[in-house]
Design an enzyme around this catalytic site. Structure first.
Site, PDB file in Angstrom:
ATOM      1  N   LYS A 130       0.887  -0.964   0.049  1.00  2.42           N
ATOM      2  CA  LYS A 130       0.041   0.060  -0.164  1.00  2.42           C
ATOM      3  C   LYS A 130       0.722   1.168   0.092  1.00  2.42           C
ATOM      4  O   LYS A 130       1.949   1.130   0.684  1.00  2.42           O
ATOM      5  CB  LYS A 130      -0.839   0.065   1.142  1.00  2.42           C
ATOM      6  CG  LYS A 130      -1.875   1.075   1.299  1.00  2.42           C
ATOM      7  CD  LYS A 130      -2.865   1.263   2.547  1.00  2.42           C
ATOM      8  CE  LYS A 130      -3.661   2.005   2.564  1.00  2.42           C
ATOM      9  NZ  LYS A 130      -4.707   2.005   3.686  1.00  2.42           N
ATOM     10  N   SER A 174      -9.631   2.467   3.119  1.00  4.45           N
ATOM     11  CA  SER A 174      -8.738   3.245   2.231  1.00  4.45           C
ATOM     12  C   SER A 174      -7.907   2.291   1.560  1.00  4.45           C
ATOM     13  O   SER A 174      -7.121   2.536   0.701  1.00  4.45           O
ATOM     14  CB  SER A 174      -7.912   4.224   3.347  1.00  4.45           C
ATOM     15  OG  SER A 174      -7.083   3.461   3.923  1.00  4.45           O
ATOM     16  N   SER A 195     -10.071   0.033   7.249  1.00  2.00           N
ATOM     17  CA  SER A 195      -9.488   0.280   5.864  1.00  2.00           C
ATOM     18  C   SER A 195      -8.905  -1.053   5.412  1.00  2.00           C
ATOM     19  O   SER A 195      -8.565  -1.051   4.191  1.00  2.00           O
ATOM     20  CB  SER A 195      -8.455   1.593   5.991  1.00  2.00           C
ATOM     21  OG  SER A 195      -8.872   2.626   5.789  1.00  2.00           O
TER      22      SER A 195
END
Lengths: 484, 475
Positions: free
Chosen positions: A76, A151, A175
């Site tokens: 990420k 997210s 997330s």
């Protein structure tokens, strides 16, 4: 190759069925083919990936391979990667090339994984739909008109579309779990303090926790094994022995006490999701588990508490983005005040600004007691609810999100509606507990995720519970039609 | 109208740790800009602070030395404000739960002892530095100092004059150096203070409105700034004006304070506990361990010097002003084994003068304690006179040799042979018949003339007592 799990790929690499270079090239080709439509990546690190793959092949040839040597993964873009842009999904860090590796990146690198690239995400991890990214929306591989969740939306979508077998995510209020649910994959948010936060760009320090995302619980176990453990660079990381997460995957579930919080099955929950979850519960009962209704009375307060605590911390954590030392700097500032104001005004997106404003407000003189201090008190009550629940049950089960993946723009104009999509996940972060989301079916052709919440440091047990379910079902093996 | 001054000091002592308070970067002063700042000090995305245990140990040491309470649990908080040389946009400090609270210290002003309360001492990190020269209208940022550990020592408003404030600050300065927790270098900013100053009418109970004077880095500036500020406030009030609560800066060139920002312009620092750091927990075992490491403190040492060496208050105070001076003194006394008062006189006299001339600290002196002791032994055993000793001391300072070597080499050994002295006297009497008859006629001050002649003849080496006695006898 792309439909194999990490466990299968690692075995194939060890048995020299294929090389890491072949595997990496294969995934890079898929990324080239599918990413333009999905936008899962902010940066694809092709050259670096091939170098790492060759190094991995050399280690395999030398008989020095570990359990993940040569396995491609995606980071990420919130994790700092040395020499590679680390944007955190923001214009503010579009030009930021991290000079160091996050502990998670370093550990996964040491374990021999190959980094394919950096995954798209909501700006500074603030969002539940990946719509706040400076790099554009990510599309859900199951339905490209739907959001992937956020997210960690890029990580989740890339796994679902078979562009990577695994990825890292971070979870501050859901997330990892919510995008895992929306994309039909498996994700684990560890106990706060299990995975080092060093080099993981902070959103809300007391809630942020990195974790693995993959297709199965077994794969999450493999990734977590490398990610977890004390780090002297993170004062909040916990010093304790990391168990072997794969060792107990097949433990029997007979006598397991599963708690169903009534607050998770209220009228806010989509009825089709409720039916899907009930079917999963029935599977557990067949596996010998006992189901019990419980209550988490303060759960309804978790969203408001979260939207005091998280913005408060974020308003301070994001103060370093001032245009002075790194990141975005406005053109021709006329003085230092102008430099601060315009660099931040132009570098941050709307959702980030909204949270900075809320956070600044709740910490201000005269409001601190009424908001921040009050929120911390309720936070303790929420933790207390969980503590009492775990005196009666071993694990708490419920939906991950109140709905399946929604459409683009459906909630962007109504921040509260967007915030409520994390209603079942946020309490876990406030209490610092571990939790997973696993795919348990579909509703209107979009994946449904089920959440399993464990007691502190009970990741091995959660993985076991998830793995047993995945042994008797195949939801986690389903592939979106256009990405076979 | 009678006015009373009320002062409280906030002293910032830079702790003498090797690395910074929340990172492993070195703290040495004077390096090239930005060469002693690591990722953590730069506030790069993703970095986290890790508390330096040595800084905690030093804070606890200080807390014990002032008889303060060591908090079993204290909290690091973030003080949020934007400034170009504040890398994270917040300073990590301690706010409502400091590591040390409720201590005190005695000061001596005009022969009177007074106890000054110390409200608290807390740990925090320093910011970087903004450099405005050499950048052609731009500002340079040097983050070498960012993250340097500071102990902020906050006094009660117990000080009643600039003189008391200076005495208190000097006392703290000596203490932190005794404890070896701060190098006390004020030019380099290792020890500096902010002064909160207000005045009130003698009969008034409540404090007046205060002004805070920032960043005073010398004892002289503290004294001048406070005196200026007190006069300014009194003049203002006597003219029917009002003191406003504000932050002021002392301009050393003009010798005045001027307004920096008012209370209304003050930042709202939005303090909250730093979620990156756990509460600092200090157990009794650690406190005991640190207590065991405490050196003898200045006041105790002074009393001991008075008792053990028979020194007066003044001598004892001068010799215990720094730990280095006291250690030097005790080394000299120990090695010389002679009159402690003689040792004291030499250290406070010739040695101190030579150190001042050379601008050298006592721990860097070329005349070591052992060598000075060697010289004093030769005085004590009458090998040389006190006067010759001064000559020898100068040579020791210059050449770095021992007293014995120099006495031998330069033939400075005192003449104590009565026969030899008598022969010289006889020669002088024979050569100066006129002076002899004048002396014998009652002009007694001519005695000095004969002493001078004899010393000249022996190049100062004649034992003065013997010379005097023999001269009197022969004349």
């Amino acid at each position: 190759m792309h439909n194999k799990t990490i466990a299968e790929l690692a075995a194939g690499l060890r048995d020299k069925e294929f090389s890491s270079r072949e595997l990496t090239t294969h995934f890079l080709a898929r990324i080239g083919q599918y990413n333009p439509a999905l936008n899962c990546f902010i940066t694809v690190t092709e050259e670096l990936a091939l170098q790492q793959a060759e190094a991995a092949d050399a280690r395999i040839a030398a008989g020095k391979a570990g359990p993940l040597t040569g396995v491609p993964i995606v980071q990420k873009d919130i994790f700092c990667t040395k020499g590679v842009r680390t944007s955190c999904g923001s214009k503010m860090l579009d030009n930021f090339i991290a000079p160091y590796d996050a502990t998670v990146v370093e550990r996964l690198g040491r374990a021999g994984t190959v980094m394919l690239g950096k995954a798209n995400m909501d700006e500074f991890a603030m969002g539940s739909s990946n719509e706040t990214s400076f790099y554009g929306i990510v599309r859900n591989p199951w339905d490209t008109n739907a959001v992937p969740g956020g997210s960690s939306g890029g990580s989740a979508a890339a796994i679902a579309a078979r562009l990577t077998p695994g990825a890292t995510g971070t979870d501050t209020g859901g997330s990892i779990r919510q995008p895992a649910a929306f994309c039909g994959i498996t994700g684990l948010k560890p106990t706060y303090g299990l995975v080092s936060r060093y080099g993981m760009i902070a959103f809300a320090s007391s809630l942020d926790q990195g974790g693995p995302m993959a297709r199965s619980a077994e794969d999450c176990a493999l990734l977590l094994q490398e990610m977890a453990g004390f780090d002297e660079k993170d004062s909040t990381s916990v010093k304790r022995t990391v168990p072997d997460y794969r060792a107990g995957l097949n433990e029997r579930l007979a006598g397991l006490r599963i708690g169903l919080p009534e607050e998770f099955f209220d009228e806010a929950l989509d009825s089709e999701i409720a039916r899907t979850i009930e079917a999963a519960i029935a599977e557990y009962e067949k596996l010998g588990a006992e189901v019990k209704k419980i209550s988490l009375a303060n759960m309804r307060l978790s969203v408001p508490v979260y939207y005091v605590v998280a913005p408060a911390e974020c308003s301070s954590n994001l103060a370093r983005y001032d245009g002075v030392r790194f990141g975005y700097r406005c053109q021709n500032p006329k003085d230092v005040h102008d430099l601060f104001m315009r660099s931040r005004g132009e570098g941050f997106g709307a959702e980030v600004k909204r949270r900075i404003l809320i956070g600044t407000y709740v910490l201000s003189a005269g409001y601190y007691d009424a908001y921040y201090l009050q929120a911390q008190k309720i936070r303790r009550l929420i933790s207390e609810d969980f503590k009492q629940a775990f005196e009666q049950v071993d694990v708490i089960l419920g939906p991950t999100a109140p709905s399946v993946a929604f459409g683009f723009g459906e909630k962007t104009s109504d921040p509260i509606a967007m915030y409520l999509s994390d209603i079942y996940t946020i309490g876990v972060n406030l209490a610092g507990l571990p939790a997973m989301s696993i795919p348990v079916g579909f509703s209107s052709n979009r994946p449904v995720g089920m959440q399993l919440i464990g007691n502190y440091f009970k990741e091995a047990q959660l993985l076991n519970i998830a793995h047993r379910y995945q042994q008797v079902t195949d939801w986690h093996r389903r592939v979106p039609a256009n990405f076979m | 109208m009678e006015w009373e001054t009320v002062i409280g000091l906030e002293i910032h002592a830079q702790l003498a740790t090797r690395s910074k308070i929340f990172s492993g970067a070195p703290t040495a002063y004077g390096a090239e800009p930005n060469t002693q700042a690591c990722a953590v000090d730069l506030g790069l995305p993703g970095v986290l602070p890790v508390l330096n245990g040595e800084a905690v140990r030093m804070a606890v040491k200080f807390g014990l030395a002032i008889g303060g309470t060591i908090a079993a649990r204290s909290i690091f908080s973030r003080k949020n404000y934007f400034y170009p040389d504040l890398p994270k946009g917040y300073q990590i400090s301690q706010y409502d739960l400091p590591v040390v609270s409720r201590g005190h210290l005695n000061i001596l002003v005009d022969g009177e002892e007074k106890t000054i309360g110390i409200t608290r001492a807390h740990l925090e990190e320093d910011a970087g530095k903004s450099l405005h020269e050499d950048f052609h209208g731009l500002t340079g940022i040097d983050l070498n100092r960012a993250g340097t550990p500071l102990l902020e020592i906050v006094s009660e408003p117990d000080l009643r004059s600039a003189q008391e404030a200076v005495a208190y600050m000097k006392k703290i300065h000596a203490l932190v150096r005794y404890l070896r927790i701060c190098d006390g270098n004020m030019q380099e900013g290792s020890f500096r203070c902010d002064a909160n100053v207000s005045v009130r009418r003698m009969e008034q109970n409540e404090f007046g409105t205060r002004a805070e004077i920032k960043n005073l880095n010398s004892f002289r500036f503290v004294e001048r700034a406070i005196n200026f500020e007190v006069e300014r406030q009194i003049a203002l009030l006597e003219a029917g004006g009002r003191v406003v609560q504000e932050t002021r800066l002392y301009d050393a060139d003009k010798g005045e304070t001027r307004s920096m920002r008012s209370k209304e312009e003050a930042n709202d620092y939005r303090y909250f506990p730093d979620p990156d750091l756990l509460p600092l927990e200090i157990g009794p075992a650690f406190v005991d361990e640190v207590r065991g490491q405490l050196p003898e403190l200045p006041d105790a040492k002074k009393e001991r010097f008075k008792a053990q060496y028979g020194l007066g208050e003044y001598d004892a105070a001068v010799l215990t002003a720094t730990r280095e001076t006291a250690d030097y003194y005790e080394a000299v006394v120990g090695a010389a084994g002679c009159d402690p008062k003689l040792c004291a006189n030499w250290i406070m006299g010739d040695l101190s003068a030579a150190l001042n001339r050379a601008g050298v600290e006592i721990d860097q002196t070329p005349v070591t304690a052992e060598r000075l002791a060697g010289l004093l032994q030769r005085i004590a055993d009458s090998t040389i006179s006190g006067k010759i000793a001064k000559q020898v001391f100068e040579a020791m300072w210059e050449k770095g040799a021992t007293a014995d070597a120099l006495i031998e080499q330069q033939g400075l050994k005192q003449i104590t042979d009565g026969g030899e002295i008598a022969t010289i006297i006889d020669q002088i009497i024979a050569a100066n018949p006129e002076q002899v008859s004048q002396y014998r006629a009652g002009k007694e001050r001519l005695f000095g003339f004969f002493v001078g002649q004899a010393m000249k003849a022996t190049r100062g080496k004649a034992n003065p007592q013997q010379l005097n006695a023999l001269l009197k006898q022969k004349l």
